[in-house]
Motif scaffolding. Sequence first.
Motif, mmCIF file in Angstrom:
data_model
loop_
_atom_site.group_PDB
_atom_site.id
_atom_site.type_symbol
_atom_site.label_atom_id
_atom_site.label_comp_id
_atom_site.label_asym_id
_atom_site.label_seq_id
_atom_site.Cartn_x
_atom_site.Cartn_y
_atom_site.Cartn_z
ATOM 1 N N ASP A 676 0.804 -1.224 0.000
ATOM 2 C CA ASP A 676 0.000 0.000 0.000
ATOM 3 C C ASP A 676 0.838 1.276 0.000
ATOM 4 N N LEU A 677 2.176 1.146 -0.036
ATOM 5 C CA LEU A 677 3.006 2.351 -0.132
ATOM 6 C C LEU A 677 2.628 3.079 -1.419
ATOM 7 N N PRO A 678 2.090 4.292 -1.313
ATOM 8 C CA PRO A 678 1.380 4.887 -2.453
ATOM 9 C C PRO A 678 2.266 5.327 -3.608
ATOM 10 N N PHE A 701 0.676 -2.447 -4.848
ATOM 11 C CA PHE A 701 1.799 -1.873 -5.602
ATOM 12 C C PHE A 701 1.321 -1.138 -6.863
ATOM 13 N N GLN A 702 0.464 -0.167 -6.678
ATOM 14 C CA GLN A 702 -0.169 0.499 -7.816
ATOM 15 C C GLN A 702 0.780 1.399 -8.612
ATOM 16 N N ARG A 703 1.923 1.799 -8.049
ATOM 17 C CA ARG A 703 2.855 2.672 -8.775
ATOM 18 C C ARG A 703 4.162 1.968 -9.134
ATOM 19 N N GLU A 721 -1.858 -11.537 -8.890
ATOM 20 C CA GLU A 721 -3.301 -11.438 -9.098
ATOM 21 C C GLU A 721 -3.614 -10.290 -10.061
ATOM 22 N N LYS A 722 -4.685 -10.420 -10.775
ATOM 23 C CA LYS A 722 -5.103 -9.375 -11.711
ATOM 24 C C LYS A 722 -5.366 -8.079 -10.951
ATOM 25 N N GLY A 723 -4.798 -6.981 -11.440
ATOM 26 C CA GLY A 723 -4.947 -5.692 -10.781
ATOM 27 C C GLY A 723 -3.746 -5.303 -9.942
ATOM 28 N N SER A 724 -2.825 -6.266 -9.733
ATOM 29 C CA SER A 724 -1.605 -5.955 -8.991
ATOM 30 C C SER A 724 -0.555 -5.390 -9.938
ATOM 31 N N LEU A 727 1.488 -0.917 -13.381
ATOM 32 C CA LEU A 727 2.455 -0.092 -14.112
ATOM 33 C C LEU A 727 3.820 -0.764 -14.248
ATOM 34 N N LEU A 728 3.956 -2.011 -13.782
ATOM 35 C CA LEU A 728 5.270 -2.655 -13.783
ATOM 36 C C LEU A 728 5.833 -2.754 -15.204
ATOM 37 N N GLU A 729 7.084 -2.255 -15.355
ATOM 38 C CA GLU A 729 7.751 -2.264 -16.656
ATOM 39 C C GLU A 729 8.912 -3.248 -16.717
ATOM 40 N N LYS A 730 9.573 -3.462 -15.569
ATOM 41 C CA LYS A 730 10.776 -4.298 -15.572
ATOM 42 C C LYS A 730 10.725 -5.287 -14.422
#
Length: 809
Positions: A676-678, A701-703, A721-724, A727-730
């Motif tokens: 939840d660390l924004p 981990f939304q960011r 899980e779907k929605g986690s 924005l993950l790129e790497k």
Amino acid sequence: MGGVNDLASSSTLIKDTWYDGRGDALLLEDADVVGIVKPKKKLIDWLLPTDQLGLKVISVVGMGGLGKTTLVKKVYDDASLKSNFDHYVWITVSESFKVEHLLSNIIRQLVDEVKKPPPQGLEAMNEYEMKEYIYKFLQHKNYIIVFDDVWQILVWETMRYAFPRSDTCGCIIITTRYSNIGNVACSENNRYVYELEPLPKEESKMLFYKKTFQENSCPLHLKEICERILKICAGLPLAIVVISGLLATKNNKMEEWELFGRSLGDEFEGENLKRMDKILSLSYYDLPYYLKSCFLYLSIFPEDNSVRVNRIIPMWIAEGFVHPKQEKTVEEVAETYLRELLDRSLIKLHETYSDGRPSAYRIHDLIREYIISKSKEQNVVAIFTGRGEMMWPNKIRRLALHTSVNYMEEEYDNLKYIRSFLWLGSEDAAEFAQVLEKVLANGGRLLKMLGLERAPIDTIPSKVFKCYLLKHLNLSYTDVLHIPKSIENLQNLENLNLSETNVTELPIEILKLRKLRHLIAFKSPDDPYMPGFGQGVKALYEIGSCLLSLQTLSCINAGEVGGIKIVREIGKLTQLRQLSITNIKREDGNELCSSISKLINIRVLYISSSSEEELMDLDYSLQSPNSTLPFLDTLFLNGRIEKVPQWINPYSLHGLTELRLLWSRLKEDHLVCLEDLPNLVQLVIVDAYEGEGFSFKAKGFQRLKDLTMANLRGMRWMRVEKGSMPLLEKLNIDKIKLMVEVPEGIEHLTNLQEVLFLDMSKEFLVNLEGQKSRGGKDWKLSHVPQISVFDVDMNGEWVEKWNFNQANS
């Protein structure tokens, strides 16, 4: 893309008359342009009307000479757009624009298109009346209006409400050298900002050969010199066209080409490249006074160098280029200076920190040649590169040596007024000693900046400690072992860099340097996951009572000194922005957390235990008034903690962007404490978890953009899980030997750009290749553009097993 250049009016700041040539961009034939297909298609796709009505603003951003005007003009004239729009207007914006003239010009072009005369009394209309006329004229119409070469955001702010926003498909295109103008103008819609890049190597060659030799090949005897000149042009279309036009007159004579290549920097001062010089001068003369010296000072570094922000900023400050502002440190002001140069496209971003702030930049080679020429003209910096003969100024104030200078003996008499010296020369210890002796003998008493990074030195000459005005002393990457007590003479010292030296202890006299702001003395371990962090120097007695101006303290040993606990002293250094501390023991935990809670300005915090087995007990609450560290953006915890400290939570560390956990040996799945660390962007977990699996929960981990998991000995599976992590790129997975399948649910990470597997089990590699060969639903990485697999051979060397670029397949 390769047009001649950009169009704009002559700068009112450059008084002499000269042929600008930027208007040629509007007259180019398609045969004169290369590299335009991809960006042109992108802009046309943005421009084409959709079902959603409204005003669309598109910005094309890039440094002068990239061909912004050429690109937009080819889009503007494209036949596929003509049937979709009722009106077209092209406005060239000068630096000294007047709003009334721009509005009047728009009106005249609009009425001319429909074969009508201008409205009566146009010249007498005020600004409001002209905007009202334009608004009514364009209502319920589809239109494209180009504002070319915008230098001030005021242009857009004063014009924006002249254009209807509903019941229309209106498109505004802005070309500018300033990224902040481009971003602000597009802030109301979907941020259609196209950042123009230099030409790729092959297209640069194509344009250069066509303009120089009127064909697509180069004479064999000129191949090598062509490569060198193209490297300097670095894909800048304006540079390629101007230089190729000049070389086309030299009849392919090798000696003339060689002479030109060697003296390219000097050519800016003559007639040959005057047109190129003037184009770059537009940007230079537009700089505010406080940026001019900062910009020219960048010439001090060699070509092809990536220059780190934390290296140049202390040098600017020591030189007196940075002007303090209320409520800001000089370092923060200097960061805004760099941001301005980036916004103006005069330097290029090379690397960023996890929070997006610039950490390193590069300078286009041709801009570097320009600023070297301008710096020489204004005697800002004397630079010796070893290329040709150096004409030394009579009074050298700043000197940078990039190569051997053992034959420049006679020039040392010019150093009586030297204020700054930067050594980037050879590794010849005798030569270095001779040069430094001359610098210190002739002008040492005026020195403010002494940069000796990587110099062949193991002892600091005693004369350095007689440079009483010295503010900046950089001895990093030298073999210096000892700092003498005479360091106390440097009462004006603000920055002392001893990183990667052999210094393990500092004299107590350092405590007398009350102006010291940055004390850097770490020795990095051989660990790719812990850059800039390792062995610390022995801490100083009562450091917290004496060095109250410290902003950077990296890296100190937490051992007790003179009966005083260093972890207790740390809490007194309330100006600290960066702290690295090692040798933390279990009993230090409570007092360390208490001290940390007082560091309300801290941005970067590195904490390391005394050994891999030592437990760091950091599970205490912060005791500051609001229980938060509002500016902390980077946190490294290196050592056993077994439980994530309670102060690592969304409330206390709201701004945290980078978190690294090493050796933690967490006993249970503690990701729930972190997900939840924004603002967390980068997460590194190395030998930090002893469970069998990780489950990344939906909405966690939304960011997060960069995830590394390494050396997790007991881990067998990973589930997404779907929605986690949307924005993950790497994703890096390194040496997790019990894992035999790619993470379950990895197909949900739709933004993933790169996956790297390092030193995985043979079973994992066999399964990966099998899934790839079967394809279909089995191939869970079909959406990832870049997949790389590395293994370790018997000699411990990395071997690339697989490198699959699906974007190009």
